[in-house]
Design a protein around this motif. Structure first.
Motif, short mmCIF file in Angstrom:
data_model
loop_
_atom_site.label_atom_id
_atom_site.label_comp_id
_atom_site.label_asym_id
_atom_site.label_seq_id
_atom_site.Cartn_x
_atom_site.Cartn_y
_atom_site.Cartn_z
N LEU A 59 -4.58 12.73 -2.60
CA LEU A 59 -4.21 11.90 -1.67
C LEU A 59 -4.57 12.67 -0.29
O LEU A 59 -5.06 11.97 0.54
CB LEU A 59 -2.84 11.42 -1.75
CG LEU A 59 -2.53 10.42 -2.86
CD1 LEU A 59 -0.90 10.34 -2.83
CD2 LEU A 59 -2.88 9.25 -2.24
N VAL A 60 -4.11 13.77 -0.32
CA VAL A 60 -4.35 14.64 0.85
C VAL A 60 -5.87 14.84 1.28
O VAL A 60 -6.37 14.60 2.44
CB VAL A 60 -3.87 15.90 1.14
CG1 VAL A 60 -4.28 16.98 2.08
CG2 VAL A 60 -2.38 15.88 0.94
N ARG A 61 -6.60 15.05 0.42
CA ARG A 61 -8.17 15.07 0.41
C ARG A 61 -8.63 13.95 0.91
O ARG A 61 -9.78 13.79 1.64
CB ARG A 61 -8.71 15.73 -0.96
CG ARG A 61 -8.60 17.04 -1.38
CD ARG A 61 -9.79 17.46 -2.37
NE ARG A 61 -9.42 16.53 -3.73
CZ ARG A 61 -8.56 16.76 -4.65
NH1 ARG A 61 -7.77 18.15 -4.65
NH2 ARG A 61 -8.34 16.19 -5.68
N ALA A 85 6.61 5.42 4.57
CA ALA A 85 5.71 6.35 5.11
C ALA A 85 6.07 7.89 5.26
O ALA A 85 5.42 8.99 4.69
CB ALA A 85 5.12 5.82 6.33
N VAL A 86 7.36 8.08 5.86
CA VAL A 86 7.84 9.17 5.95
C VAL A 86 8.20 10.06 4.54
O VAL A 86 8.12 10.96 4.28
CB VAL A 86 9.05 9.49 6.62
CG1 VAL A 86 9.96 10.67 6.59
CG2 VAL A 86 8.81 8.93 8.11
N ALA A 87 8.65 8.93 3.44
CA ALA A 87 9.05 9.47 2.26
C ALA A 87 7.66 10.06 1.49
O ALA A 87 7.64 10.84 0.59
CB ALA A 87 9.29 8.21 1.22
N VAL A 88 6.52 9.39 1.68
CA VAL A 88 5.31 9.74 0.86
C VAL A 88 4.78 11.06 1.46
O VAL A 88 4.37 12.04 0.95
CB VAL A 88 4.19 8.75 1.14
CG1 VAL A 88 2.82 9.41 0.78
CG2 VAL A 88 4.34 7.51 0.53
N LEU A 89 5.02 11.16 3.05
CA LEU A 89 4.73 12.41 3.74
C LEU A 89 5.59 13.54 3.07
O LEU A 89 5.02 14.58 2.63
CB LEU A 89 4.84 12.39 5.15
CG LEU A 89 4.75 13.77 6.05
CD1 LEU A 89 3.30 13.93 5.84
CD2 LEU A 89 5.15 13.27 7.60
N GLY A 90 6.87 13.40 3.13
CA GLY A 90 8.04 14.23 2.39
C GLY A 90 7.35 14.64 0.95
O GLY A 90 7.29 15.99 0.73
N SER A 91 6.93 13.84 0.08
CA SER A 91 6.36 14.20 -1.14
C SER A 91 5.10 15.24 -1.18
O SER A 91 5.06 16.07 -1.76
CB SER A 91 6.20 12.78 -2.11
OG SER A 91 7.29 12.33 -2.41
N LEU A 92 4.20 14.87 -0.22
CA LEU A 92 3.09 15.53 -0.14
C LEU A 92 3.42 16.87 0.48
O LEU A 92 2.96 17.92 -0.13
CB LEU A 92 2.16 14.80 0.89
CG LEU A 92 1.59 13.42 0.76
CD1 LEU A 92 0.57 12.80 1.52
CD2 LEU A 92 1.07 13.45 -0.66
N ALA A 138 0.90 -1.32 0.01
CA ALA A 138 -0.04 -0.05 -0.15
C ALA A 138 0.76 1.35 -0.05
O ALA A 138 0.75 2.19 -0.65
CB ALA A 138 -0.90 0.12 1.17
N LEU A 139 1.86 1.33 0.94
CA LEU A 139 2.72 2.31 0.78
C LEU A 139 3.67 2.49 -0.48
O LEU A 139 3.94 3.64 -0.90
CB LEU A 139 3.74 2.10 2.15
CG LEU A 139 3.26 2.54 3.33
CD1 LEU A 139 3.94 1.89 4.41
CD2 LEU A 139 2.74 3.82 3.76
N LEU A 144 2.33 7.27 -6.53
CA LEU A 144 1.23 8.05 -6.84
C LEU A 144 1.50 9.50 -6.46
O LEU A 144 1.39 10.50 -7.03
CB LEU A 144 -0.09 7.69 -6.26
CG LEU A 144 -0.78 6.58 -6.87
CD1 LEU A 144 -2.25 6.15 -5.91
CD2 LEU A 144 -1.01 6.70 -8.22
N SER A 145 2.34 9.70 -5.13
CA SER A 145 2.66 11.00 -4.54
C SER A 145 3.61 11.71 -5.21
O SER A 145 3.89 12.94 -4.93
CB SER A 145 3.09 10.91 -3.01
OG SER A 145 4.13 10.08 -2.95
N ARG A 146 4.25 11.10 -6.35
CA ARG A 146 5.31 11.88 -7.10
C ARG A 146 4.85 12.59 -7.91
O ARG A 146 5.46 13.64 -8.62
CB ARG A 146 6.04 10.85 -8.15
CG ARG A 146 6.92 9.73 -7.23
CD ARG A 146 7.76 8.70 -7.93
NE ARG A 146 8.51 8.09 -7.06
CZ ARG A 146 9.03 6.93 -7.54
NH1 ARG A 146 9.03 6.61 -8.90
NH2 ARG A 146 9.81 6.21 -6.68
N SER A 147 3.37 12.87 -8.40
CA SER A 147 2.73 13.84 -9.10
C SER A 147 2.13 14.84 -8.19
O SER A 147 1.38 14.32 -7.41
CB SER A 147 1.81 13.19 -9.88
OG SER A 147 0.69 13.94 -10.42
#
Length: 203
Positions: A112-114, A138-145, A95-96, A102-105
């Motif tokens: 994703l935030v919504r 998880a931190v990597a996705v957060l960083g992208s967001l 899932a992560l 997906l978070s790269r865009s």
């Protein structure tokens, strides 16, 4: 049977990356996978959920497929699967993986935030605080967001800093190098800067 088919598709992906697009377009594979994952979130077979998420992660590696996943409303389904199986690393990892791609865009990040990605990521971090395998992506996705200024301003709060402080405290060894969110992203927002608490100035 479905899991055998998914395993076969994954093997084909690794053999020929061009099959990313072919499989995605073939008979509506993406909506079919997303729909099956939605129906299987509370399945008694967590291995099936993990296999479906693995397939979505493989698809998301291709930018056109990533856009197709977003159009087919995959992000909220992936997040729902995460939260339903929060204790299961075998489900969280793929899932992560999907969320990372997906978070790269920037457009996908906003969606994703919504859809509630930030609290889902924090829930995964807190549930598996000692697991570098879970915390790192998880931190990597957060960083992208939070590379988006507006998202960073919305996410910044005492709770966010305390969770990240717990992560940093738990994983302070040299081999666990978390990429910390860019200090400038936070500090260029006066409101965000005021929320920084002195003991938690990690950014």
């Amino acid at each position: 049977t479905l899991q055998v088919v998914l395993d076969a598709i994954k093997s084909l992906y690794r053999f020929d990356p061009r099959l990313y697009l072919a499989v995605a377009k073939l008979h509506g594979a993406v909506p079919a996978l997303v729909g099956r994952l939605r129906d299987s979130i509370h399945s008694v077979e967590p291995s099936l959920v993990a296999a479906l998420l693995d397939a979505l992660t493989d698809l998301a590696a291709s930018p056109p497929n990533s856009a197709l996943l977003a159009r087919e409303n995959a992000p909220p389904v992936v997040l729902a699967a995460m939260l339903a199986r929060l204790e299961d690393e075998a489900v969280l990892l793929p899932a992560l993986g999907t969320l990372t791609l997906l978070s790269r865009s920037a457009a996908h990040s906003a969606a994703l935030v919504r859809d509630g990605a930030v609290p889902a990521l924090f829930a995964a971090m807190l549930m598996h605080l000692a697991s570098a395998a879970i915390v790192r992506p998880a931190v990597a996705v957060l960083g992208s967001l939070i590379a988006d200024d507006a998202i960073a301003a919305d996410v910044a709060c005492d709770g966010t800093y305390r969770i990240l402080a717990a992560v940093l405290t738990t994983h302070c060894s040299a081999e666990f190098a978390i990429k910390k969110p860019d200090e400038a992203v936070f500090k260029r927002h006066p409101i965000v800067a005021k929320r920084l608490i002195p003991p938690l100035r990690f950014f």
